[in-house]
Design a protein around this motif. Structure first.
Motif, PDB file in Angstrom:
ATOM      1  N   TYR A  56       0.861  -1.183   0.000  1.00 37.62           N
ATOM      2  CA  TYR A  56       0.000   0.000   0.000  1.00 37.62           C
ATOM      3  C   TYR A  56       0.897   1.232   0.000  1.00 37.62           C
ATOM      4  O   TYR A  56       1.659   1.438   0.936  1.00 37.62           O
ATOM      5  N   THR A  57       0.814   2.005  -1.064  1.00 41.36           N
ATOM      6  CA  THR A  57       1.723   3.124  -1.274  1.00 41.36           C
ATOM      7  C   THR A  57       1.430   4.281  -0.328  1.00 41.36           C
ATOM      8  O   THR A  57       0.333   4.396   0.217  1.00 41.36           O
ATOM      9  N   ARG A  58       2.450   5.145  -0.199  1.00 42.12           N
ATOM     10  CA  ARG A  58       2.330   6.344   0.625  1.00 42.12           C
ATOM     11  C   ARG A  58       2.874   7.522  -0.172  1.00 42.12           C
ATOM     12  O   ARG A  58       3.979   7.444  -0.718  1.00 42.12           O
ATOM     13  N   GLY A  59       2.112   8.600  -0.266  1.00 44.36           N
ATOM     14  CA  GLY A  59       2.597   9.817  -0.895  1.00 44.36           C
ATOM     15  C   GLY A  59       2.537   9.856  -2.409  1.00 44.36           C
ATOM     16  O   GLY A  59       3.169  10.704  -3.024  1.00 44.36           O
ATOM     17  N   THR A  87      -2.395   3.846  -5.215  1.00 39.65           N
ATOM     18  CA  THR A  87      -2.694   3.484  -3.834  1.00 39.65           C
ATOM     19  C   THR A  87      -2.203   2.096  -3.446  1.00 39.65           C
ATOM     20  O   THR A  87      -2.087   1.792  -2.263  1.00 39.65           O
ATOM     21  N   GLN A 131       8.121   3.910  -4.854  1.00 37.30           N
ATOM     22  CA  GLN A 131       7.238   3.061  -4.058  1.00 37.30           C
ATOM     23  C   GLN A 131       7.341   1.602  -4.503  1.00 37.30           C
ATOM     24  O   GLN A 131       7.310   0.692  -3.680  1.00 37.30           O
TER      25      GLN A 131
END
Length: 83
Positions: free
Chosen positions: A8-11, A15, A74
């Motif tokens: 689950y990606t961040r930034g 997503t 990511q």
């Protein structure tokens, strides 16, 4: 034996990243959820068949604009989690 991983990606606009590697640690599939569809399809096709560690080396630290990360960065993080 395949190794499947969901990250689950961040930034980033994407997503989620789903990654699969084979028993030799070679990437066999990458699917992004959300984000820039054309660019992410391109990244997915370029890393398919690549050694997982080589993909990390090439993608880690790439930034998107003023963000501290990017979808390729990511992906490198997702691949690193598979260690």
């Amino acid at each position: 034996m395949e190794n499947k991983h969901t990250y689950y990606t961040r930034g980033t606009c994407s997503t989620q990243i789903d990654v699969t590697t084979d028993e030799n640690d070679v990437i066999t599939d990458v699917t992004f959820t959300g984000g820039c569809n054309g660019n992410l399809q391109g990244i997915s096709r370029l890393v398919k068949g690549m050694d997982r560690k080589e993909a990390i080396r090439r993608l880690e630290g790439i930034r998107c604009g003023m963000k501290t990360t990017s979808c390729p960065d990511q992906l490198s993080r997702a691949l690193r989690e598979m260690e």
